[in-house]
Scaffold this active site. Sequence first.
Site, PDB file in Angstrom:
ATOM      1  N   LYS A 188      -0.126  -0.633   3.779  1.00  4.84           N
ATOM      2  CA  LYS A 188      -0.839   0.483   3.156  1.00  4.84           C
ATOM      3  C   LYS A 188      -2.339   0.448   3.385  1.00  4.84           C
ATOM      4  CE  LYS A 188       2.937   1.782   1.500  1.00  4.84           C
ATOM      5  NZ  LYS A 188       3.520   2.349   0.335  1.00  4.84           N
TER       6      LYS A 188
HETATM    7  C1  LIG Z   1       5.958  -3.839   1.648  1.00  2.00           C
HETATM    8  C2  LIG Z   1       6.487  -2.460   1.731  1.00  2.00           C
HETATM    9  N1  LIG Z   1       7.494  -2.203   2.577  1.00  2.00           N
HETATM   10  C3  LIG Z   1       8.021  -0.978   2.677  1.00  2.00           C
HETATM   11  C4  LIG Z   1       7.580   0.055   1.892  1.00  2.00           C
HETATM   12  C5  LIG Z   1       8.200   1.399   2.068  1.00  2.00           C
HETATM   13  O1  LIG Z   1       7.358   2.269   2.771  1.00  2.00           O
HETATM   14  P1  LIG Z   1       7.514   3.831   2.611  1.00  2.00           P
HETATM   15  O2  LIG Z   1       7.275   4.149   1.183  1.00  2.00           O
HETATM   16  O3  LIG Z   1       6.496   4.416   3.511  1.00  2.00           O
HETATM   17  O4  LIG Z   1       8.917   4.149   3.011  1.00  2.00           O
HETATM   18  C6  LIG Z   1       6.528  -0.168   0.993  1.00  2.00           C
HETATM   19  C7  LIG Z   1       5.977   0.888   0.119  1.00  2.00           C
HETATM   20  O5  LIG Z   1       5.926   2.015   0.371  1.00  2.00           O
HETATM   21  C8  LIG Z   1       5.961  -1.441   0.943  1.00  2.00           C
HETATM   22  O6  LIG Z   1       4.937  -1.694   0.128  1.00  2.00           O
HETATM   23  N1  LIG Z   2       6.080   1.555  -1.837  1.00  2.00           N
HETATM   24  C1  LIG Z   2       4.979   2.229  -2.369  1.00  2.00           C
HETATM   25  C2  LIG Z   2       5.407   3.423  -3.148  1.00  2.00           C
HETATM   26  C3  LIG Z   2       4.517   4.575  -2.888  1.00  2.00           C
HETATM   27  O1  LIG Z   2       4.566   4.912  -1.521  1.00  2.00           O
HETATM   28  P1  LIG Z   2       3.470   5.800  -0.836  1.00  2.00           P
HETATM   29  O2  LIG Z   2       3.459   5.383   0.597  1.00  2.00           O
HETATM   30  O3  LIG Z   2       3.906   7.192  -1.011  1.00  2.00           O
HETATM   31  O4  LIG Z   2       2.157   5.561  -1.493  1.00  2.00           O
HETATM   32  C4  LIG Z   2       4.101   1.253  -3.113  1.00  2.00           C
HETATM   33  O5  LIG Z   2       4.073   0.100  -2.726  1.00  2.00           O
HETATM   34  O6  LIG Z   2       3.427   1.591  -4.062  1.00  2.00           O
END
Ligand SMILES: Cc1ncc(COP(=O)(O)O)c(C=O)c1O
Ligand SMILES: N[C@@H](CCOP(=O)(O)O)C(=O)O
Length: 430
Positions: free
Chosen positions: A107
Site C-alpha cells: 500500500k
Molecule cells: C498484505 C496484503 N495483501 C493483500 C491485500 C489485498 O489487496 P486488495 O485489497 O488490493 O485486494 C491487502 C489489503 O488490501 C494487504 O494488506
Molecule cells: N486490505 C486493506 C483493505 C482496504 O483495501 P484498499 O486497498 O481498498 O485500501 C487494508 O489492509 O486495509
Amino acid sequence: MNYFSLNHKAPTVNFEEATVNGIAPDKGLYFPESLIPLDKLMLETIEFMSNEQIAYEVIRQFVNKSIPKKELRKIIAETLNFDFPLVKLDERTYSLELFHGPTMAFKDVGARFMARCLGYFNRNKKDQKIRVLVATSGDTGGAVAHGFLGVEGVEVIILYPSGKVSEIQEKQLTTLGQNITALEVDGTFDDCQAMVKQAFLDEELSTLNLTSANSINVARWLPQMFYYFFAYKELKPLHKKLVFSVPSGNFGNICAGMLAKSLGLPIEFFVAATNLNDTVPQFLKTGTYSAKPSTATISNAMDVGDPSNFVRIQQLYSNDTEALKETFTSFSFSDDETKKAMKEIYTKTNYITDPHGAVGYLGWQKIKEEFPDALGIFLETAHPVKFLETVEETLSTKIAIPQQIKELVINNKQSIKIKNYDELKLFLKK
Ligand SMILES: Cc1ncc(COP(=O)(O)O)c(C=O)c1O
Ligand SMILES: N[C@@H](CCOP(=O)(O)O)C(=O)O
C-alpha cells in the site's frame, strides 16, 4: 482523460476532481472513460527504462493535465524510492516483494502517490482543510498514516476493526499523532468501509471536504499498476508467458494489474487468491454476487466480504463474465492450507512468506499445470514481520526484527473507540 461513475448518475470529472471527491456523488466508483494502449516500442524496450520512467509513461494518460509533467515526475520519484525485488523460488515460481517501503506493505506506493497528488491540488488552499477518511483491515491504515503524516491542510481519519489487525499493524496506524487520528470500530472491516461510504453521502457532512484514501480513490488505485510492469521488465528477457497470482481482499491490486494488461502489458492470466472470504470465487461458480460478513483469518488484511473493486473488474470486461473468465479466475484457501503452504515454501526454499503471500503462492500452485509454458509470479504483499506471531509459530523459527519495527512497538497506541455510524458522524462534526 476523464472519469465516469460506475453508477452512471454523476457528471464526468478529471483526475483532480476524482481524487478530491474520492467517490462520485451517486456513490459510484470512478472509472477511466478511455484507455489508450501504451506505445509498443515502450514495452519492447522496457528493460532499458528506470522504474520512474516506466511509472511516468504508465500513469500520465490517467493524470493528464491535472498535474504538470515536471511535478508528476517529482511525485513519482518521491513515491518510488525503494526496491521491488523479484525472488526466484524455483524454475517457474517467483515472489514479487512489494514490502520494501516504509510500512512494509504494498500500500505504500498508492498512499505516497495519492498524498503527494492531494498535497499538490491543495497547494493554494491551505485554509481549506481536506479530510481523508480511510477504512483498513490492516495495511492501508499504516501506509496512509505514514504517507499523509504532516501533509499540510489534510487531516486523516482511519477506521479499523478492533482486535482484528496484527499488533504491528495497529501500532503503525495508532501511534503517529499530528494530523492522523485512529478510530477503533467495534465491528468488521466491512462495517468500517460501509461507514466511510455512508459519510460521503451524508448531506450534513457535505461541508467537510471528505475524500477517501482506500483503493476506491483513483489516485490510490492506479499506481498499483506499476508493480506488474516492474516484474515484466525483469522477466521479459526469458520470453515466457506470465501468470500473476494476487492475494486479494478489496481487489484493487489485481484490478490494477488487469488494467495494466488492457494497456498492452502482455500478461497471460490472473488468479485472485482469497482466504475464506470467498465472495468472488463463489460468484464465478454460481453467477450470483452475494456479499457476506467478513470472516477473521490469519491473512487479516484480506478479510473483506464485499470487495469494492470487483465492479471495476467487471467493467473492464464490459460485465461479460464469460469473457472475464478467459483471463481471470479466483480461488479461496483456508488458514490450514495457508500455513501448510508457508511451511512447504520454507522447507523447500528457505524463503519466508507472510500469510497473504502464501495465499498468492497457493493460487499459482492451483493453476500452474494449466499453463505449462508460463512463469508464475505471486505478489508478496507484506513483510512477514507484520504477522510475527503467526509466522514464527507456523515455521517454528524466529525472524529478525527490522530496526523500524523495534522503534515502532515501544510507542503508545492512541485510538478513539466508536460503535456505529452516529458516533463517527459526531466525531467528524466536532
Ligand atoms: C498484505 C496484503 N495483501 C493483500 C491485500 C489485498 O489487496 P486488495 O485489497 O488490493 O485486494 C491487502 C489489503 O488490501 C494487504 O494488506
Ligand atoms: N486490505 C486493506 C483493505 C482496504 O483495501 P484498499 O486497498 O481498498 O485500501 C487494508 O489492509 O486495509
